[in-house]
Design an enzyme around this catalytic site. Sequence first.
Site, PDB file in Angstrom:
ATOM      1  CE  LYS A  21      -3.860  -0.608   2.163  1.00 28.80           C
ATOM      2  NZ  LYS A  21      -4.659  -0.930   3.342  1.00 28.80           N
ATOM      3  NE  ARG A  96      -6.348   4.075   4.301  1.00 24.92           N
ATOM      4  CZ  ARG A  96      -7.534   3.922   3.711  1.00 24.92           C
ATOM      5  NH1 ARG A  96      -7.935   2.758   3.285  1.00 24.92           N
ATOM      6  NH2 ARG A  96      -8.317   4.949   3.535  1.00 24.92           N
ATOM      7  N   GLY A 105      -6.774 -10.746   7.904  1.00 28.05           N
ATOM      8  CA  GLY A 105      -6.557 -11.227   9.267  1.00 28.05           C
ATOM      9  C   GLY A 105      -5.817 -10.209  10.099  1.00 28.05           C
ATOM     10  CG  MET A 107      -6.054  -3.049  13.393  1.00 25.99           C
ATOM     11  SD  MET A 107      -5.122  -1.600  13.780  1.00 25.99           S
ATOM     12  CE  MET A 107      -5.143  -0.765  12.236  1.00 25.99           C
ATOM     13  NE  ARG A 341      -6.132  -4.125  -3.651  1.00 23.91           N
ATOM     14  CZ  ARG A 341      -6.685  -4.404  -2.498  1.00 23.91           C
ATOM     15  NH1 ARG A 341      -5.936  -4.679  -1.454  1.00 23.91           N
ATOM     16  NH2 ARG A 341      -7.993  -4.419  -2.359  1.00 23.91           N
ATOM     17  CG  HIS A 457      -5.225 -44.937  -6.120  1.00 19.09           C
ATOM     18  ND1 HIS A 457      -6.540 -45.002  -6.543  1.00 19.09           N
ATOM     19  CD2 HIS A 457      -4.494 -45.610  -7.046  1.00 19.09           C
ATOM     20  CE1 HIS A 457      -6.591 -45.713  -7.655  1.00 19.09           C
ATOM     21  NE2 HIS A 457      -5.365 -46.091  -7.977  1.00 19.09           N
ATOM     22  CB  SER A 766      12.236 -40.094 -16.143  1.00 17.00           C
ATOM     23  OG  SER A 766      11.086 -39.397 -15.750  1.00 17.00           O
ATOM     24  CB  CYS A 833       7.582 -38.818 -15.117  1.00 20.08           C
ATOM     25  SG  CYS A 833       8.365 -40.187 -14.261  1.00 20.08           S
ATOM     26  CE1 TYR A 853      10.412 -36.193 -19.486  1.00 18.99           C
ATOM     27  CE2 TYR A 853      12.483 -36.326 -20.700  1.00 18.99           C
ATOM     28  CZ  TYR A 853      11.492 -36.927 -19.941  1.00 18.99           C
ATOM     29  OH  TYR A 853      11.571 -38.256 -19.625  1.00 18.99           O
TER      30      TYR A 853
HETATM   31  C1  PEP Z   1       7.080 -41.618  -9.150  1.00 18.25           C
HETATM   32  O1  PEP Z   1       7.404 -42.384  -8.254  1.00 18.25           O
HETATM   33  O2  PEP Z   1       7.269 -40.394  -9.085  1.00 18.25           O
HETATM   34  C2  PEP Z   1       6.424 -42.120 -10.351  1.00 18.25           C
HETATM   35  C3  PEP Z   1       6.202 -41.332 -11.384  1.00 18.25           C
HETATM   36  O3  PEP Z   1       5.985 -43.401 -10.319  1.00 18.25           O
HETATM   37  P1  PEP Z   1       4.634 -43.865  -9.607  1.00 18.25           P
HETATM   38  O4  PEP Z   1       3.889 -42.627  -9.195  1.00 18.25           O
HETATM   39  O5  PEP Z   1       3.905 -44.655 -10.614  1.00 18.25           O
HETATM   40  O6  PEP Z   1       5.145 -44.660  -8.471  1.00 18.25           O
END
Ligand code: PEP
Length: 899
Positions: A21, A96, A105, A107, A341, A457, A766, A833, A853
């Site tokens: 501010k 302020r 949250g 004053m 802002r 899961h 990966s 991944c 990647y």
């Molecule tokens: C991981 O363990 O990050 C992975 C991609 O394999 P999964 O989630 O299938 O165990």
Amino acid sequence: MQHMFSFEEGNKDMKDLLGGKGANLAEMMNLGLPVPPGFTITTDVCNFFSDAQTRTGHGDYPAGYTEQLEEKLQELERKMGKKLGDPENPLLVSVRSGAAISMPGMMDTILNLGLNDATVLGIVARTGNERFAYDAYRRFVNMFGDVVLGVAHEHFEEKMDLMKGARGVSADTELDAEDLRELVVMYKEVVRVHAGVEFPSDPREQLRMAIEAVFGSWMSERAVLYRRINHVPSGVRGTAVNIQSMVFGNMGETSGTGVAFTRNPSTGAAEFYGEFLMNAQGEDVVAGIRTPQSIEELGNVMPDVYAQLLGAKDALERHYGDMQDIEFTIENGRLFMLQTRNGKRTAHAAVKIAVDLVNEGLLTREEALMKIDANALNQLLHPRIDTGARRDVVTRGLPASPGAACGRIVFSPQDAEEWVARGEKVILVRRETTPEDLGGMHVAEGILTAMGGMTSHAAVVCRGMGKCCVAGCASISVDKHLKVCAIGDLLLREGDVITLDGSTGEVMLGEMPMIKSEISGDFFEVMRWTDDIRAMRVRANADTPHDAAIAREFGAEGIGLCRTEHMFFDEARIDTVREMILARDLPTRVIALGKLLPFQREDFYGIFKAMNGYPVCIRLLDPPLHEFMPQTDGKIAELAVRMRVPFEQLKLVTESLHEVNPMLGHRGCRLAVTFPEMYEMQVQAIIEAAILARKEGIVVMPEIEMPLISSTNELKMLRELALRVIRKFEAQHGTLDFAYKIGSMIELPRACLTADHLAEYADFFSFGTNDLTQTTWGISRDDVGKFMSEYLTQGVLERDPSETIDRRGVGELMRMGVEKARSAKPDIEIGICGEHGGEPASVEFCHSIGLNYVSCSPFRVPIARLAAAQAAIKDRDSRVHGGVIVMPATPRIPSVISG
Ligand code: PEP
Ligand code: MG
């Protein structure tokens, strides 16, 4: 040391010291906009105050503070030609808070400070407006009593109602000066009764107390909790305090106040968007006592002021290069700017505004991209609940997978499939989900679970499927046998309709109106920019041709993880998988595997086709075998009959296969050490599928991936296994006319520590950060959500490492893994991944350690593309500005997707 700055001395880049501010007020003043003079006490003073409070139980101020405050006050008095507490010509100020980040949250605001029984007469004399003066006075006593002295607002409201009743009026605007004067007396009495102190009449004492209240509120329970929940690092600087001379919107019919956005915050349209109220002060606009008028009406009411406001609006947007959220007051026909802002906006608006600002020449593409919140793009990719609809929320869980879903509740995957086959839309409600639920999850509109966290899961699978999921909704108890669930007193039965909002975790009764998401032209435009800028490629985790096709639509440049086991759960295949598992000798197992081969080949072929020209990384079988076996005695008995084996024998085998989290035993590559023929079949299916696709002119780039490698010998052995299959194949059918790679997941700490040795046997790596997080922290996946959320609320953790890469654990191992791998094989391709691959902060980290990647679920691909571009821009800017130099990311292959 300078503890406070006049607005003229600050600027927008001093947010850390002056708060958002204060920095913006300074910036506006220096832009020549009409800002009432004032000054800002720095966040450093707040930190000093809070430290003293923690140490000694009461706050304190740094050396020189009191003198500087007096100096700044006198400077302000000179500028205004008024004096604080002067009964002839009193100065009134607002006080302020304003931290560097916006912080509910705390004053917030005190207006009209400086009023007492003497100065109010000065205001009466100066303005000739007695009603106005006493209205300001009673508001001040109320606000000060509430926020500084902790007297609940309702006690003042009670007196106001009494007064209105006595005068027979319904609105406070109908009370006259005498009524308001009496109210001031009554309000002071309220303070005396409820706070046990006299209302302070000395303006300097009022100011001292107000400043102290602002600093004190920084460490209030509410503010501390807010920072914890929102992962604000504990080291973040405190709040600043802004002291500004008052201007009055409640001086009569030529005064007023308003709030506005420089563009429409929900659509992004380039239109001035806001509201104002004449003869009103600050909080009246939002308090809903009177209905405000739409901002363009101001053009009719006060054309000159409106023209000036439009000028200020344009100047601010041009200056900040972003849509602004502004507050203004008109005092006797004079415009004053009180706040600006960057405005909050929907993802839809964010994308449109970014494109418009670039087209209008206000921003470069890079600057525009930095203004879009990558996570918010989620809103554009899933259907969402109509924002105008009333929400009947019955409970709340974790916002595990975004989007909205509506349907009849069912309690088993089988019921889900049956109901959907009958043409119903269903929400699958489970205590928690397991791989056996996949079929039902696939057909359901959304999933609601009572247990599990953000990486349960249900959450992981739903995000992969782009399906709405509310997980870990602890207030629900599910009875799948009776087919009911209870939320407190509310009992829901099979067939009842509910709506889930996977972006907020809300569960609502009945059917909510939905808006289907569209990927608009602007959205593609923005995505195209990201492709030109980012250094990392973005792939998708997809297991089916259908998901692969969606991933391509969202711009995925290949598959980073195809989990082959997901293909095994299909009803037509699962019994064959079980035959293979139960086979007692090699020939029987090979027969069962032979039956699975055509299924796998067909799936791989479909994926290659969908990913024509892009790499497809296929991970060989990973989960422990018990996941393919029935879990209950009833199901085991059914299977025993189908397979013609004794129940007891089947139960024994199932139990012997069981692995507990974190599953380091007989799973992943170790399955193939014991049963090499499983991986042999899978490699064969991959190669055959690739050949089939090649025959149709499809460009295939298969990558064969070994999961859960912990020892170099495992990888060496399995690489040889794959090569053996391929060579045998070549011996029979001639040399392959496509390139393939063989590589490894890195998902155990030991794999990171030995990545240089592993690299000898890998064409790529990966990072599987799901398993790597569990194994680094030493906790199971099921516990990650519960454990982390408990730790978060207890303040042990600042962020949940299952949501973002934890840099001092998992992240450090990754950095080490990359360095070691590249020391042995400089060109080795490395990706990620795990779930983190689609989370913006983690994507930025992946860029910083030089990954090639990231791979994430199809619905997060656009988020990852933007996050990767933002990481590249930040990286480049930090080099330009002499910041930390990070490892260069390897050049990316240009994308052919442009929308
Ligand atoms: C991981 O363990 O990050 C992975 C991609 O394999 P999964 O989630 O299938 O165990
Ligand atoms: Mg894993």
